[in-house]
Scaffold this motif. Structure first.
Motif, PDB file in Angstrom:
ATOM      1  N   GLY A   1     -37.761  -6.619  35.396  1.00 22.25           N
ATOM      2  CA  GLY A   1     -37.715  -6.967  34.022  1.00 22.25           C
ATOM      3  C   GLY A   1     -36.643  -5.950  33.441  1.00 22.25           C
ATOM      4  N   MET A   2     -36.420  -4.682  33.798  1.00 19.61           N
ATOM      5  CA  MET A   2     -35.359  -3.755  33.567  1.00 19.61           C
ATOM      6  C   MET A   2     -33.928  -4.445  33.782  1.00 19.61           C
ATOM      7  SD  MET A   2     -36.768  -1.398  31.702  1.00 19.61           S
ATOM      8  CE  MET A   2     -35.580   0.058  31.443  1.00 19.61           C
ATOM      9  N   ASN A   3     -34.116  -4.641  35.061  1.00 19.47           N
ATOM     10  CA  ASN A   3     -32.660  -5.278  35.726  1.00 19.47           C
ATOM     11  C   ASN A   3     -32.109  -6.653  35.059  1.00 19.47           C
ATOM     12  OD1 ASN A   3     -30.560  -6.066  37.420  1.00 19.47           O
ATOM     13  ND2 ASN A   3     -31.613  -5.408  39.291  1.00 19.47           N
ATOM     14  N   GLU A   4     -33.345  -7.368  34.826  1.00 19.19           N
ATOM     15  CA  GLU A   4     -32.996  -8.805  34.265  1.00 19.19           C
ATOM     16  C   GLU A   4     -32.468  -8.661  32.649  1.00 19.19           C
ATOM     17  OE1 GLU A   4     -35.452 -12.198  35.051  1.00 19.19           O
ATOM     18  OE2 GLU A   4     -35.590 -11.759  37.112  1.00 19.19           O
ATOM     19  N   THR A   5     -33.075  -7.709  32.172  1.00 21.91           N
ATOM     20  CA  THR A   5     -32.774  -7.810  30.671  1.00 21.91           C
ATOM     21  C   THR A   5     -31.486  -7.000  30.405  1.00 21.91           C
ATOM     22  OG1 THR A   5     -35.119  -7.230  29.948  1.00 21.91           O
ATOM     23  CG2 THR A   5     -33.368  -6.361  28.601  1.00 21.91           C
TER      24      THR A   5
ATOM     25  N   GLU B   1     -23.555  -0.865  33.937  1.00 26.00           N
ATOM     26  CA  GLU B   1     -22.499  -1.879  33.575  1.00 26.00           C
ATOM     27  C   GLU B   1     -22.815  -2.137  31.918  1.00 26.00           C
ATOM     28  OE1 GLU B   1     -21.433  -5.334  36.470  1.00 26.00           O
ATOM     29  OE2 GLU B   1     -23.509  -4.750  36.709  1.00 26.00           O
ATOM     30  N   LEU B   2     -24.085  -2.265  31.555  1.00 22.89           N
ATOM     31  CA  LEU B   2     -24.438  -2.545  30.082  1.00 22.89           C
ATOM     32  C   LEU B   2     -23.884  -1.363  29.294  1.00 22.89           C
ATOM     33  CD1 LEU B   2     -26.024  -4.171  27.792  1.00 22.89           C
ATOM     34  CD2 LEU B   2     -28.108  -2.782  28.564  1.00 22.89           C
ATOM     35  N   ASN B   3     -24.237  -0.273  29.926  1.00 23.46           N
ATOM     36  CA  ASN B   3     -23.811   0.955  28.948  1.00 23.46           C
ATOM     37  C   ASN B   3     -22.097   1.165  28.769  1.00 23.46           C
ATOM     38  OD1 ASN B   3     -24.264   3.214  27.550  1.00 23.46           O
ATOM     39  ND2 ASN B   3     -23.566   4.663  29.120  1.00 23.46           N
ATOM     40  N   ALA B   4     -21.437   0.457  29.841  1.00 18.69           N
ATOM     41  CA  ALA B   4     -20.196   0.215  29.698  1.00 18.69           C
ATOM     42  C   ALA B   4     -19.760  -0.546  28.601  1.00 18.69           C
ATOM     43  CB  ALA B   4     -19.415  -0.030  31.065  1.00 18.69           C
ATOM     44  N   TYR B   5     -20.284  -1.671  28.411  1.00 20.35           N
ATOM     45  CA  TYR B   5     -20.075  -2.707  27.680  1.00 20.35           C
ATOM     46  C   TYR B   5     -20.257  -2.087  26.299  1.00 20.35           C
ATOM     47  CZ  TYR B   5     -19.414  -6.909  30.381  1.00 20.35           C
ATOM     48  OH  TYR B   5     -18.924  -7.925  31.099  1.00 20.35           O
ATOM     49  N   CYS B   6     -21.374  -1.225  25.900  1.00 18.68           N
ATOM     50  CA  CYS B   6     -21.864  -0.600  24.895  1.00 18.68           C
ATOM     51  C   CYS B   6     -20.881   0.229  24.532  1.00 18.68           C
ATOM     52  CB  CYS B   6     -23.254   0.115  25.011  1.00 18.68           C
ATOM     53  SG  CYS B   6     -24.451  -0.851  25.053  1.00 18.68           S
ATOM     54  N   ARG B   7     -20.204   0.797  25.133  1.00 19.42           N
ATOM     55  CA  ARG B   7     -19.401   1.926  24.918  1.00 19.42           C
ATOM     56  C   ARG B   7     -17.830   1.475  24.446  1.00 19.42           C
ATOM     57  NH1 ARG B   7     -18.628   6.563  29.485  1.00 19.42           N
ATOM     58  NH2 ARG B   7     -20.851   6.929  28.744  1.00 19.42           N
ATOM     59  N   PHE B   8     -17.501   0.208  25.167  1.00 20.21           N
ATOM     60  CA  PHE B   8     -16.173  -0.098  24.683  1.00 20.21           C
ATOM     61  C   PHE B   8     -16.193  -1.453  24.000  1.00 20.21           C
ATOM     62  CE2 PHE B   8     -15.893   2.309  28.692  1.00 20.21           C
ATOM     63  CZ  PHE B   8     -15.012   3.141  28.341  1.00 20.21           C
TER      64      PHE B   8
ATOM     65  N   CYS C   1     -28.553  -8.770  28.527  1.00 14.65           N
ATOM     66  CA  CYS C   1     -27.720  -8.293  27.306  1.00 14.65           C
ATOM     67  C   CYS C   1     -26.346  -8.241  27.669  1.00 14.65           C
ATOM     68  CB  CYS C   1     -28.282  -6.856  27.199  1.00 14.65           C
ATOM     69  SG  CYS C   1     -29.767  -6.746  26.459  1.00 14.65           S
ATOM     70  N   ILE C   2     -25.814  -8.079  28.728  1.00 13.95           N
ATOM     71  CA  ILE C   2     -24.407  -8.196  29.138  1.00 13.95           C
ATOM     72  C   ILE C   2     -23.784  -9.637  28.920  1.00 13.95           C
ATOM     73  CG2 ILE C   2     -22.924  -8.162  31.315  1.00 13.95           C
ATOM     74  CD1 ILE C   2     -24.605  -5.929  32.416  1.00 13.95           C
ATOM     75  N   GLU C   3     -24.808 -10.598  29.184  1.00 15.01           N
ATOM     76  CA  GLU C   3     -24.373 -12.145  29.369  1.00 15.01           C
ATOM     77  C   GLU C   3     -24.354 -12.406  27.730  1.00 15.01           C
ATOM     78  OE1 GLU C   3     -27.457 -14.138  31.302  1.00 15.01           O
ATOM     79  OE2 GLU C   3     -26.589 -13.904  33.283  1.00 15.01           O
ATOM     80  N   LYS C   4     -25.150 -11.913  26.868  1.00 10.64           N
ATOM     81  CA  LYS C   4     -25.039 -12.117  25.540  1.00 10.64           C
ATOM     82  C   LYS C   4     -23.503 -11.416  25.007  1.00 10.64           C
ATOM     83  CE  LYS C   4     -28.730 -14.363  24.944  1.00 10.64           C
ATOM     84  NZ  LYS C   4     -28.605 -15.789  24.563  1.00 10.64           N
ATOM     85  N   LEU C   5     -23.351 -10.257  25.353  1.00  7.58           N
ATOM     86  CA  LEU C   5     -22.364  -9.548  24.940  1.00  7.58           C
ATOM     87  C   LEU C   5     -20.803 -10.200  25.288  1.00  7.58           C
ATOM     88  CD1 LEU C   5     -23.018  -5.753  25.608  1.00  7.58           C
ATOM     89  CD2 LEU C   5     -22.523  -6.924  23.219  1.00  7.58           C
TER      90      LEU C   5
ATOM     91  N   ILE D   1     -29.628  -1.633  22.254  1.00 12.55           N
ATOM     92  CA  ILE D   1     -29.063  -3.164  22.521  1.00 12.55           C
ATOM     93  C   ILE D   1     -29.992  -3.655  23.598  1.00 12.55           C
ATOM     94  CG2 ILE D   1     -27.629  -2.689  24.147  1.00 12.55           C
ATOM     95  CD1 ILE D   1     -25.747  -4.598  22.859  1.00 12.55           C
ATOM     96  N   PHE D   2     -31.165  -3.145  24.056  1.00 15.13           N
ATOM     97  CA  PHE D   2     -31.937  -3.468  25.042  1.00 15.13           C
ATOM     98  C   PHE D   2     -33.108  -4.378  24.553  1.00 15.13           C
ATOM     99  CE2 PHE D   2     -34.394  -2.711  28.993  1.00 15.13           C
ATOM    100  CZ  PHE D   2     -33.331  -2.978  29.885  1.00 15.13           C
ATOM    101  N   CYS D   3     -33.277  -5.661  24.933  1.00 16.23           N
ATOM    102  CA  CYS D   3     -34.114  -6.493  24.583  1.00 16.23           C
ATOM    103  C   CYS D   3     -35.127  -6.764  25.673  1.00 16.23           C
ATOM    104  CB  CYS D   3     -33.807  -7.905  24.203  1.00 16.23           C
ATOM    105  SG  CYS D   3     -32.104  -7.722  23.206  1.00 16.23           S
ATOM    106  N   LEU D   4     -36.123  -5.888  25.966  1.00  8.41           N
ATOM    107  CA  LEU D   4     -37.042  -5.701  27.194  1.00  8.41           C
ATOM    108  C   LEU D   4     -38.185  -6.822  26.762  1.00  8.41           C
ATOM    109  CD1 LEU D   4     -37.863  -5.104  30.002  1.00  8.41           C
ATOM    110  CD2 LEU D   4     -39.239  -2.905  28.731  1.00  8.41           C
TER     111      LEU D   4
END
Length: 386
Positions: A283-287, A54-61, A291-295, A246-249
């Protein structure tokens, strides 16, 4: 030979004494197969990969995402600083000229270094696999031109000062990492572990084990945690799990700092790696969700900005207003003189545009600057503040 992740065998960590007068702990080698008993880990892995997609889709578009990347980097740097006990914020990161204070200049340099190191490493990963040279160079770039750090930046430690152990300060444990004699063996083992495709381990499991091993052997005198978390980002980019840095672990780890160090110490004291795997995947899941929420917040704000331009500013002002907003996205603190230079306007025209931006509510003036007044895109910055 398959080894269960929740190993309990005493001896995987070996206490040693050295001529230098200190005792250290030698970690186990990780370039081997692992299995896990908790089947919940499989479900967590599936959920996490879905969220990363999902995050990668946001990054792409996401339109013009590159201009916002420094803000996500600043979240990572700020959180990483806080894990090191250094209080920093967006103002320090993006406003070095507002004060000649030491802290703001350092925070700004840390953000710049982080961006440069990521840019360099991403290009290197397109040509070469992850190497010890790349790890050392990433560390060197993270600490370039920083007082007290530059001398040892990019160099493996030849000694260890127990007083500098952040794990010990945070958890109360008396852990001293492997000696310099074991360090190179353990680093090479970790390097081959990452390259070893015959292990047939999910990459997220490999990342989790690599991170805890890096934090266990502490190859540098300082900056091990920051470098290790940077490597996680590089691995995500290299594997195309995400297309943008764009990943803020560190934001997750800072929020759960005590648990972070407690779980690392459980590996050393009880050889219990499985609990760390669960924590890491969480942590990976929540991060990814963070990031999706921030976008999403960012997109909503940009739409709001667009509406305000069209409804509250004259039509002739629309092009220059959109241009100035675009500049503020990458430089959220600007003076009138800087706006004048960036947009090639007269001082009077720049000052008038700033006045209209204030009236619409886009920007606010920083308090205390009598000369060369500084303005900031306050709603935009609020999205990224820790």
């Amino acid at each position: 030979m398959n080894v269960k992740l929740n190993m309990r065998n005493k001896g995987d960590f070996i206490n040693q004494s050295h001529r230098e007068g200190y005792k250290s702990t030698s970690s186990f080698l990780i370039n081997r197969s692992f299995e896990w008993q908790d089947k919940q880990i499989n479900i967590m892995l599936e959920s996490c990969m879905h969220r990363l997609g999902e995050l990668n889709a946001y990054c792409r578009f996401f339109k013009d995402i590159d201009i916002h990347l420094p803000m996500f980097t600043a979240i990572e740097v700020t959180a990483s600083n806080m894990m090191e006990g250094i209080r920093s914020n967006m103002t320090q990161a993006f406003l070095p000229s507002a004060s000649k204070g030491y802290r703001s200049l350092i925070a700004h340099k840390q953000v710049t270094n982080y961006i440069n190191s990521i840019d360099w490493a991403v290009k290197e990963l397109e040509k070469f696999p992850l190497t010890l040279h790349m790890i050392k160079e990433t560390h060197r770039m993270l600490y370039a031109d920083l007082p007290k750090e530059e001398e040892t930046a990019g160099k493996l430690r030849m000694k260890f000062n127990a007083k500098d152990n952040k794990h010990q300060e945070s958890s109360g444990s008396k852990y001293t990492p492997p000696s310099k004699y074991d360090l190179k063996i353990l680093i090479n083992d970790a390097k081959w572990f990452w390259r070893n495709e015959s292990l047939e381990l999910p990459y997220l499991i490999k990342m989790a084990i690599s991170l805890c091993q890096f934090e266990t052997i502490l190859p540098f005198l300082d900056g091990n945690g920051r470098t290790a978390r940077t490597l996680i980002l590089l691995e995500l980019l290299s594997l195309k799990f995400i297309e943008k840095p764009i990943f803020c672990l560190s934001a997750f780890f800072e929020k759960n700092r005590l648990e972070y160090y407690h779980r690392l110490n459980l590996i050393r004291s009880k050889n219990d790696v499985e609990q760390w795997i669960r924590f890491f995947i969480t942590g990976m899941n929540e991060t990814a969700t963070f990031c999706i929420e921030k976008l999403e917040e960012l997109q909503d704000l940009k739409n709001n900005y667009q509406d305000r331009i069209e409804t509250k500013l004259g039509k002739k002002r629309h092009p220059s207003a959109k241009q100035l907003l675009h500049i503020f996205y990458s430089k959220p603190y600007l003076s009138v003189n800087e706006i004048k230079e960036e947009m090639q306007l007269s001082f009077q025209s720049a000052n008038q545009l700033v006045k209209e931006f204030e009236e619409v509510g886009f920007i606010k003036e920083m308090a205390g600057a009598r000369r060369n007044r500084v303005f900031y895109l306050w709603e935009y910055l609020a999205i990224f503040e820790m």
